[in-house]
Structure formats: C-alpha cells, structure tokens
Enzyme design. Structure first.
Site, mmCIF file in Angstrom:
data_model
loop_
_atom_site.group_PDB
_atom_site.id
_atom_site.type_symbol
_atom_site.label_atom_id
_atom_site.label_comp_id
_atom_site.label_asym_id
_atom_site.label_seq_id
_atom_site.Cartn_x
_atom_site.Cartn_y
_atom_site.Cartn_z
ATOM 1 N N ASP A 184 0.739 -1.329 0.093
ATOM 2 C CA ASP A 184 -0.210 0.263 -0.168
ATOM 3 C C ASP A 184 0.889 1.508 -0.065
ATOM 4 O OD1 ASP A 184 -2.332 1.019 -0.036
ATOM 5 O OD2 ASP A 184 -1.443 1.681 2.319
ATOM 6 N N GLU A 268 -2.299 -2.106 -5.808
ATOM 7 C CA GLU A 268 -4.057 -1.161 -6.290
ATOM 8 C C GLU A 268 -3.297 0.073 -6.991
ATOM 9 O OE1 GLU A 268 -6.448 1.007 -3.830
ATOM 10 O OE2 GLU A 268 -4.696 0.956 -2.714
ATOM 11 N N CYS A 321 -12.871 -4.725 7.093
ATOM 12 C CA CYS A 321 -11.897 -5.174 8.157
ATOM 13 C C CYS A 321 -10.629 -6.190 7.122
ATOM 14 C CB CYS A 321 -13.281 -5.957 9.331
ATOM 15 S SG CYS A 321 -11.594 -6.914 10.810
ATOM 16 N N CYS A 324 -12.808 -10.255 9.831
ATOM 17 C CA CYS A 324 -13.704 -9.879 9.557
ATOM 18 C C CYS A 324 -14.802 -9.700 8.394
ATOM 19 C CB CYS A 324 -14.791 -9.402 10.498
ATOM 20 S SG CYS A 324 -15.063 -8.225 10.580
ATOM 21 N N CYS A 340 -12.608 -2.196 14.502
ATOM 22 C CA CYS A 340 -13.516 -3.106 13.710
ATOM 23 C C CYS A 340 -14.379 -3.603 15.208
ATOM 24 C CB CYS A 340 -13.772 -4.393 13.536
ATOM 25 S SG CYS A 340 -14.494 -4.894 12.643
ATOM 26 N N CYS A 343 -16.023 -7.382 14.915
ATOM 27 C CA CYS A 343 -14.844 -8.035 15.527
ATOM 28 C C CYS A 343 -14.151 -7.825 17.416
ATOM 29 C CB CYS A 343 -14.117 -9.390 14.692
ATOM 30 S SG CYS A 343 -12.498 -7.940 13.795
ATOM 31 N N ASP A 350 -3.156 2.432 7.756
ATOM 32 C CA ASP A 350 -2.413 1.147 6.356
ATOM 33 C C ASP A 350 -1.803 0.020 6.362
ATOM 34 O OD1 ASP A 350 -2.478 3.970 5.078
ATOM 35 O OD2 ASP A 350 -0.707 4.352 6.708
#
Length: 370
Positions: A184, A268, A321, A324, A340, A343, A350
């Site tokens: 990333d 990406e 996330c 989950c 999150c 969870c 990042d």
C-alpha cells in the site's frame, strides 16, 4: 530481452556544437511533420504516413541545406517519435502531440544504427560527429538497437543504448500466499507491506524546498538574458537534478529489495493524474512519484520472472476489516487507526489496506491483467 544502458558523454566544444545542430534539426523536422499531419487531416480527412514524410525529407533538405549536415537517420527518427506520440494519443489518450520548443530544458535525438562502442578506449563513435569520450562503466552483450543522445538542463550529455541480449524472458515463478506481499503506497509512509513493515517516505523535494525557494528568488531578480541569470538558472537546475537522482536511487534500491525477497507483489491501481488535481496533496504526490516506482517494479519483475498482481482502482481495501470483512463506511483520511465494531480488532489503517490488497489480488475473481 531489451535493456537500456546509459552512459555519460564528455564531448569537445566542436562536438557540442554538432549536438546542438542535431537537436535543432530533429526538432525542426518533428514540428514540420506535425504541421503536415494536421494540415493533411484538416484538408483531406486523412493523415500523412511516416513513410511519406520520410520521402518528403529529401525535398526539405533542398530547401534547407543545413539539414544535410545532420545524420539522415536521426531526422527519420523524429518522424518515428511523432508516429509513436500519435499512437499513444489514439490508444492511451495521452494528449495530442505538441510542437517542440528549443526552450525545453531536455533536448534529445536518436541514432538508429551505424554507431560504434569501444569499451577498451572508453569512446563512442556517432555518424557525422565522430569519436566521443565516454564513461563506459559497464559492458553489455547483445544486438545494439537505437541509441538516444540527450542533454540535461545542467549541461550534461548522456547516451542511452538499447540492447537485445538475445535471452528469453524468464518463466514466471510459482507463487502462493506465503511468498506474496501486498503493498500500500502512500504519503506519510512511502510503502506499507502486508507483513507489517513500513518504509518511510524520504520526501526529497519537501526537504529541499527552502533552498529551492532561495535559488528561485535569486533567479527571478536577475535580468533576463544576462549571464548572471543563466548562472542562477543553472543552480536551480542542479538542485532539481539532485532531487531527481536521490528519488531514483531510493526507488531503485527499494524495488530491487522487494523483487528479490518475494515471488509476487500485489499493488493497487491508482489514478495518479486525477489525484494530482487535489491542490492540497499534489506536491506530496508528485514528490513520492508513485508511477515511476510502479514502473521500476514492473520491468524488474519481468527481468527476474516475478509476478505483479493488481487490484481494481475502486476496491475498498482501506475500509474493510481484513479479519471479518466488516465495511467501515465512516472511515476518513484523518483516521490512522480504527477498531472493527464486529470483531473488535484494532487496525492500523495502512497495514490493514496492504493485507486487503494482498487478499483481493490472490482472489482470482479480482485479478486484473494477469
């Protein structure tokens, strides 16, 4: 495989004048060819082909006799460059070709063939110019293709020789989740890996901005056309060149490290040109130079048989996330860490994005261009 080898040239005063003649002649032919293409399309609805333009160069030499002192194949190389520019315009929407200016800080011309490289004596022979002292710091083996001569804004001369080493492209190595890393890229940290490693962004332009502003103010106070202004302009160019060299050195070392340690890299897809429209972040995005870094990763992966995986531009890698799959639609750019709600996992923004990029890329339904 095709590889380019770049060397520093040390021409004499007479050879520099010959270089300037070649720069000007190739620029003149390029602009002449562009004008002919535009006029032909406006009048007949059809564009003149490169081969027709090359035949017309003979007549052009009779009208402008100074063109005869320039390598004829370099002049034909100008029409080839124009053809390439139009191809990019129609296929990749890169923008309509512009007329070249002698004020452009970087000038260049190509030599398709009939040049010689002497590694023993550190010299390169060019048609119509002769033997030139060159720093041939590394040797190459293979079939020599087109050589490109260029002059930097600081007055340095380089030759880039394209070589076909006659070796087949390596077969792509097999990869799985263990030997794949998600990357990333960002501004705060230049790159964050899915294994939790963060690479600091050196921000070479930002750290040199204060000195750059001083030099630019000095140049603005000098009278246009004076020798003092030329000296001040050269000082600005030297600093820009230093920043560019620092950035390239950093990206080459990092890209070689990532390619050497992993069998596949997940990236990406970013719309960098669109992101540069954000006036708040444009300077930082340009300083990071993500596009050139991705380009280095791509050609080095091809050299060493590694794989580049890409996910779509609109994949929500940051807001999901990785444990989950919860989608946090309220996450903003200012939120560097978040928990999150489902969870209760604490996420670094990042690192979570890098893990998701890796997961999306390894999911065959989301693979792009592999």
């Amino acid at each position: 495989m095709l590889k380019a080898y770049k060397y520093r040239l040390y021409p004499t005063k007479e050879q520099k004048e010959s270089f300037f003649h070649h720069f000007g002649a190739c620029r003149f032919v390029y602009n002449w060819a562009l004008e002919n293409k535009v006029k032909s399309y406006e009048q007949n609805g059809k564009s003149v082909s490169r081969f027709t333009l090359n035949k017309m160069i003979t007549e052009l030499k009779e009208e402008h006799t100074w063109l005869k002192n320039v390598n004829s194949q370099s002049l034909q190389g100008a029409t080839l460059n124009l053809e390439t520019a139009f191809t990019k315009f129609f296929r990749e929407k890169k923008g309509f070709p512009n007329f070249k200016s002698k004020k452009n800080p970087v000038q260049s011309f190509s030599v398709p063939q009939f040049y010689e490289v002497d590694f023993d004596n550190n010299k390169v022979k060019l048609p119509k110019i002769g033997w030139i002292k060159t720093k041939l710091h590394r040797k190459f083996k293979g079939i020599e293709k087109t050589a490109t001569l260029s002059r930097t804004p600081t007055g340095k001369y380089y030759i880039s020789i394209l070589v076909d080493d006659e070796q087949e492209t390596p077969v792509k190595s097999l990869f799985n989740e263990k030997v794949t890393v998600g990357i990333d890229i960002g501004i705060k940290d230049f790159a964050v890996l899915s294994n939790g490693e963060k690479i600091d962004n050196p921000k070479y332009l930002k750290t040199s901005m204060q000195r750059l502003n001083v030099l630019q103010r000095r140049m603005s106070r000098k009278q246009k056309g004076s020798k003092n202004r030329a000296k001040a302009k050269n000082a600005v160019s030297k600093l820009h060149e230093k920043i560019s060299n620092q950035r390239n050195d950093f990206q080459h070392k990092l890209s070689s490290k990532l390619i050497g340690e992993n069998q596949a890299l997940a990236l990406e897809t970013l719309n960098v040109s669109g992101m540069l429209n954000n006036h708040c972040l444009a300077l930082h995005i340009a300083d990071a130079s993500w596009s050139s870094f991705v380009t280095k990763l791509e050609y080095k992966a091809e050299w060493f048989g590694k794989t580049i995986l890409r996910i779509g531009q609109f994949e929500p890698s940051t807001k999901i996330c990785n444990v989950c799959g919860y989608y946090n639609k309220n996450l903003t750019l200012a939120d560097r860490e978040w928990q999150c709600p489902d969870c209760k996992t604490n996420h670094d923004r990042d690192i979570n994005a890098a893990i998701n990029i890796k997961k999306f890329a390894l999911n065959k339904q989301n693979l792009i261009g592999i």
